[in-house]
Each structure stands twice: as C-alpha cells, then as structure tokens.
Motif scaffolding. Structure first.
Motif, PDB file in Angstrom:
ATOM      1  N   LYS A  66     -98.854 -27.931  62.058  1.00 11.37           N
ATOM      2  CA  LYS A  66     -98.027 -27.709  63.242  1.00 11.37           C
ATOM      3  C   LYS A  66     -97.719 -29.003  64.001  1.00 11.37           C
ATOM      4  CE  LYS A  66     -99.163 -22.894  64.150  1.00 11.37           C
ATOM      5  NZ  LYS A  66     -97.742 -22.484  64.119  1.00 11.37           N
ATOM      6  N   PHE A  67     -98.448 -30.057  63.716  1.00  9.31           N
ATOM      7  CA  PHE A  67     -98.232 -31.327  64.399  1.00  9.31           C
ATOM      8  C   PHE A  67     -97.132 -32.156  63.733  1.00  9.31           C
ATOM      9  CE2 PHE A  67    -102.332 -29.964  65.792  1.00  9.31           C
ATOM     10  CZ  PHE A  67    -102.494 -30.480  67.067  1.00  9.31           C
ATOM     11  N   PHE A  68     -96.624 -31.700  62.576  1.00  7.49           N
ATOM     12  CA  PHE A  68     -95.684 -32.497  61.794  1.00  7.49           C
ATOM     13  C   PHE A  68     -94.356 -31.777  61.640  1.00  7.49           C
ATOM     14  CE2 PHE A  68     -99.916 -33.806  60.720  1.00  7.49           C
ATOM     15  CZ  PHE A  68     -99.842 -35.190  60.626  1.00  7.49           C
ATOM     16  N   LYS A  69     -93.286 -32.546  61.759  1.00  7.42           N
ATOM     17  CA  LYS A  69     -91.934 -31.995  61.654  1.00  7.42           C
ATOM     18  C   LYS A  69     -91.501 -31.850  60.208  1.00  7.42           C
ATOM     19  CE  LYS A  69     -87.125 -33.029  62.929  1.00  7.42           C
ATOM     20  NZ  LYS A  69     -86.233 -34.011  63.605  1.00  7.42           N
ATOM     21  N   ASN A  70     -91.882 -32.805  59.365  1.00  8.07           N
ATOM     22  CA  ASN A  70     -91.443 -32.840  57.969  1.00  8.07           C
ATOM     23  C   ASN A  70     -92.633 -32.526  57.059  1.00  8.07           C
ATOM     24  OD1 ASN A  70     -88.773 -33.875  58.727  1.00  8.07           O
ATOM     25  ND2 ASN A  70     -89.887 -35.753  59.213  1.00  8.07           N
ATOM     26  N   VAL A  73     -94.370 -29.141  50.254  1.00 11.04           N
ATOM     27  CA  VAL A  73     -95.383 -28.258  49.673  1.00 11.04           C
ATOM     28  C   VAL A  73     -95.099 -28.122  48.184  1.00 11.04           C
ATOM     29  CG1 VAL A  73     -96.517 -26.012  49.802  1.00 11.04           C
ATOM     30  CG2 VAL A  73     -95.527 -27.012  51.859  1.00 11.04           C
ATOM     31  N   ILE A  74     -96.151 -27.953  47.410  1.00 12.28           N
ATOM     32  CA  ILE A  74     -96.030 -27.961  45.954  1.00 12.28           C
ATOM     33  C   ILE A  74     -95.302 -26.741  45.402  1.00 12.28           C
ATOM     34  CG2 ILE A  74     -98.232 -26.811  45.487  1.00 12.28           C
ATOM     35  CD1 ILE A  74     -98.681 -28.846  43.238  1.00 12.28           C
ATOM     36  N   SER A  75     -95.368 -25.598  46.107  1.00 16.24           N
ATOM     37  CA  SER A  75     -94.671 -24.393  45.643  1.00 16.24           C
ATOM     38  C   SER A  75     -94.325 -23.512  46.830  1.00 16.24           C
ATOM     39  CB  SER A  75     -95.539 -23.607  44.648  1.00 16.24           C
ATOM     40  OG  SER A  75     -96.631 -22.981  45.303  1.00 16.24           O
ATOM     41  N   GLN A  76     -93.287 -22.705  46.668  1.00 13.19           N
ATOM     42  CA  GLN A  76     -92.891 -21.786  47.734  1.00 13.19           C
ATOM     43  C   GLN A  76     -93.970 -20.746  47.988  1.00 13.19           C
ATOM     44  OE1 GLN A  76     -89.863 -21.944  49.651  1.00 13.19           O
ATOM     45  NE2 GLN A  76     -91.233 -20.642  50.847  1.00 13.19           N
ATOM     46  N   SER A  77     -94.603 -20.283  46.918  1.00 18.71           N
ATOM     47  CA  SER A  77     -95.632 -19.259  47.084  1.00 18.71           C
ATOM     48  C   SER A  77     -96.825 -19.799  47.877  1.00 18.71           C
ATOM     49  CB  SER A  77     -96.094 -18.737  45.722  1.00 18.71           C
ATOM     50  OG  SER A  77     -96.645 -19.769  44.936  1.00 18.71           O
ATOM     51  N   LEU A  78     -97.165 -21.067  47.686  1.00 20.93           N
ATOM     52  CA  LEU A  78     -98.272 -21.647  48.455  1.00 20.93           C
ATOM     53  C   LEU A  78     -97.880 -21.806  49.911  1.00 20.93           C
ATOM     54  CD1 LEU A  78    -101.087 -22.815  48.555  1.00 20.93           C
ATOM     55  CD2 LEU A  78    -100.135 -25.048  47.945  1.00 20.93           C
ATOM     56  N   SER A  79     -96.650 -22.217  50.165  1.00 19.84           N
ATOM     57  CA  SER A  79     -96.170 -22.339  51.539  1.00 19.84           C
ATOM     58  C   SER A  79     -96.227 -20.993  52.250  1.00 19.84           C
ATOM     59  CB  SER A  79     -94.729 -22.871  51.540  1.00 19.84           C
ATOM     60  OG  SER A  79     -94.211 -22.919  52.852  1.00 19.84           O
ATOM     61  N   ILE A  84     -96.994 -21.657  56.573  1.00 15.64           N
ATOM     62  CA  ILE A  84     -96.407 -22.858  57.174  1.00 15.64           C
ATOM     63  C   ILE A  84     -94.971 -22.566  57.601  1.00 15.64           C
ATOM     64  CG2 ILE A  84     -95.786 -25.270  56.743  1.00 15.64           C
ATOM     65  CD1 ILE A  84     -98.076 -25.417  54.767  1.00 15.64           C
ATOM     66  N   ASN A  85     -94.573 -23.129  58.701  1.00 14.71           N
ATOM     67  CA  ASN A  85     -93.237 -22.922  59.269  1.00 14.71           C
ATOM     68  C   ASN A  85     -92.157 -23.228  58.226  1.00 14.71           C
ATOM     69  OD1 ASN A  85     -90.760 -23.152  60.685  1.00 14.71           O
ATOM     70  ND2 ASN A  85     -91.833 -23.658  62.566  1.00 14.71           N
ATOM     71  N   LYS A  86     -91.383 -22.207  57.835  1.00 14.25           N
ATOM     72  CA  LYS A  86     -90.402 -22.353  56.764  1.00 14.25           C
ATOM     73  C   LYS A  86     -89.309 -23.361  57.105  1.00 14.25           C
ATOM     74  CE  LYS A  86     -90.993 -17.707  54.849  1.00 14.25           C
ATOM     75  NZ  LYS A  86     -90.323 -16.426  54.488  1.00 14.25           N
ATOM     76  N   LYS A  87     -88.975 -23.494  58.377  1.00 17.22           N
ATOM     77  CA  LYS A  87     -87.906 -24.406  58.782  1.00 17.22           C
ATOM     78  C   LYS A  87     -88.293 -25.867  58.558  1.00 17.22           C
ATOM     79  CE  LYS A  87     -86.000 -21.268  62.269  1.00 17.22           C
ATOM     80  NZ  LYS A  87     -85.677 -21.078  63.715  1.00 17.22           N
ATOM     81  N   ARG A  88     -89.581 -26.126  58.444  1.00 14.60           N
ATOM     82  CA  ARG A  88     -90.038 -27.502  58.271  1.00 14.60           C
ATOM     83  C   ARG A  88     -90.362 -27.846  56.821  1.00 14.60           C
ATOM     84  NH1 ARG A  88     -94.360 -28.283  63.292  1.00 14.60           N
ATOM     85  NH2 ARG A  88     -93.008 -27.508  64.953  1.00 14.60           N
TER      86      ARG A  88
END
Length: 290
Positions: A66-70, A73-79, A84-88
């Motif tokens: 949450k502290f990082f804008k950019n 992630v290695i895979s969509q399923s892990l995200s 984790i915020n999808k927009k970032r």
C-alpha cells in the motif's frame, strides 16, 4: 536489519528508478525516501506449510504494498490472492533462459527433477516411477535424475526410498548442483518433472522449472496447479494430479505418445518466455510508461 541498512544506503544514491524485489520491512524505504520512484516487485507469496505464518506474512506483504504506487506481480492469480490494488498492478511474468540447446530424442524415458526437495513430496514421483519401471522396463530404457536439496533430511530420505525400492542405478539423488553443473543433465534428459503439491499456496506460483525444461526442448509432466494449467502446452507435455498413481498414469501416457513430441517445436513454442523477450516486450514498455 543489517540488510535493510545497506539498502537504505544504496537508495540514498541518485538513481531515477529503484526496482525493489519484495522483502519484509521494505516499506520503510518509502517512508525515508517518499519522493523517490520505486517499483514494488512480488515474485512469490509465502509458501510455508504453516498456515499461521503463511497468513501473517502474506498480510504483511499486502500491507507494505500500500505504500507503493507502482507494483509488478508474477501472475494475475497471485495478485488477486494477495488482494493487491489492481489499479497499481502490472503483471511481469516468470521466464527463464535456455539452459540446453541440444535436440532431444524420445527413444527412451529419461526423467529430470530439479529444484527444492522441501515440502514438495518428491517421494510421490519415485513411487509412481517405480510402478512404471516394474511394468515397462522390458519395453523401454529409463532413468530418473533428481537434483536439489531440502531444509531437513529430505535428500537422505529419498536415497533410503530408492534403496528400499531397489532402484539403485536407475534413480539418482544428486543433491544440490550449480546451474553450470546441472547443464549436462538438461542436455541428456528428455522429460522434466514439475511436481508441486496441489495446495492453495502453490496454486498461484508459476514454476520456474517448467520454463527451464521447455526452453531446453524437454517434455514436461506437471501437476495441475492453476498456473501450470495457464502455461501448459498440449504439444509439450501433460498435467497430472499430485499422487503416485497419477505419476504412474502420466508416465504411461507419455510412453504411449513419446514419438509424437518434437524438441525444437517445444522450445520454439515457449520463446516468448525467454527473459530477453520479457524484458524487451513487457518490462521496458512498462518502465517507459511510468
């Protein structure tokens, strides 16, 4: 803490961008340097078999993200699993280099497993192979090379199992080998074993070894995790369940279709997974957009 201190000193230098492979406590960097540009990169969630530790460390990763804008992630399923915020999030997939460029021949069955032995139940593959060996040893030559080490006594336990099943000289437990020493096995073996238990915490982790096998022109026999299914190519191997009986059935299927595989075709079908191509086609365009 000592590592974090060295990172803090390094970030103090005047770089345009910092690619930060996640480690616990890294959010402190953003507090100290709020105006510096970071990419927060997630290669794995916690994969320990202790549910409490796994939950705690995954929640810590989520909090620090949450502290990082950019974020990459290695895979969509892990995200999605980590929340984790999808927009970032930008998906920066796993890849590999070509370890072996030799053309594989599929007259025999020469299995290779490379990777950690900890929490992977590699004994399942030996038991399944043993059943296949007893039924088909008169029809086709075969061997099984296992490269890797564990956190506990896994290597010795596998050696004991090999002795109990009378597979000495057929199944070899090699221990840890560096990549340059392991190359000879990638050159020689023709079927890669990507055996990962079918658990929630492994489900979203793309297996490095699958890319290493396929880019070396090897057929793969992979357990059917979500991410293995996403990268599976029916022309390069098969998916199985995570038990000795499934290993046996998988080897039977491979034996029946062995002549249909082509080493060059397998390697070429995964060219997009080369690190060089991932950098050129994914990472660099993403960096330019920041």
């Amino acid at each position: 803490l000592r590592f974090l201190w060295h990172v803090i000193l390094e970030v103090n230098h005047n770089y345009d961008l910092y690619f930060l492979k996640y480690f616990p406590g890294c959010f402190i960097l953003k507090l100290i340097y709020p105006n510096k540009k970071f990419i927060f990169d997630v290669r794995t969630a916690c994969v320990t078999d202790n549910a409490l530790i796994r939950y705690s460390l995954d929640k810590l990763l989520w909090f620090e993200s949450k502290f990082f804008k950019n974020i990459t992630v290695i895979s969509q399923s892990l995200s999605d699993k980590l929340g984790i915020n999808k927009k970032r999030v930008h998906i920066l997939p796993l890849g590999a280099d070509i370890i072996s460029g030799t053309k594989k021949h599929f007259n025999d069955i020469n299995l290779l497993y490379i990777g950690t032995l900890h929490n992977r139940r590699i004994q399942d593959t030996i038991i399944g192979f043993h059943q296949f060996y007893n039924q088909y040893k008169s029809q086709i030559k075969m061997n099984y090379e296992i490269i890797g080490s564990g956190n506990n006594n896994e290597e010795n336990e596998l050696k004991t199992l090999v002795q109990e099943l009378c597979l000495e000289g057929i199944v070899h437990i090699r221990g840890y080998l560096s990549h340059d020493k392991a190359k000879a096995y990638f050159d020689r073996q023709n079927i890669g074993i990507s055996y990962i238990p079918l658990t929630d915490y492994f489900n979203c982790q793309p297996p490095t070894k699958t890319y290493e096998y396929t880019l070396s022109g090897m057929v793969t026999m992979s357990t059917a995790t979500l991410e293995s299914g996403n990268i599976h190519n029916k022309n390069s191997g098969i998916l199985i369940e995570d038990n000795p009986g499934a290993v046996f059935i998988g080897l039977v299927k491979l034996h029946q279709n062995l002549k249909s595989f082509d080493s060059d075709e397998i390697r070429n079908s995964y060219r997009q997974c080369l690190w060089q191509n991932i950098v050129q086609e994914n990472l660099l365009p993403y960096l330019k957009s920041l």
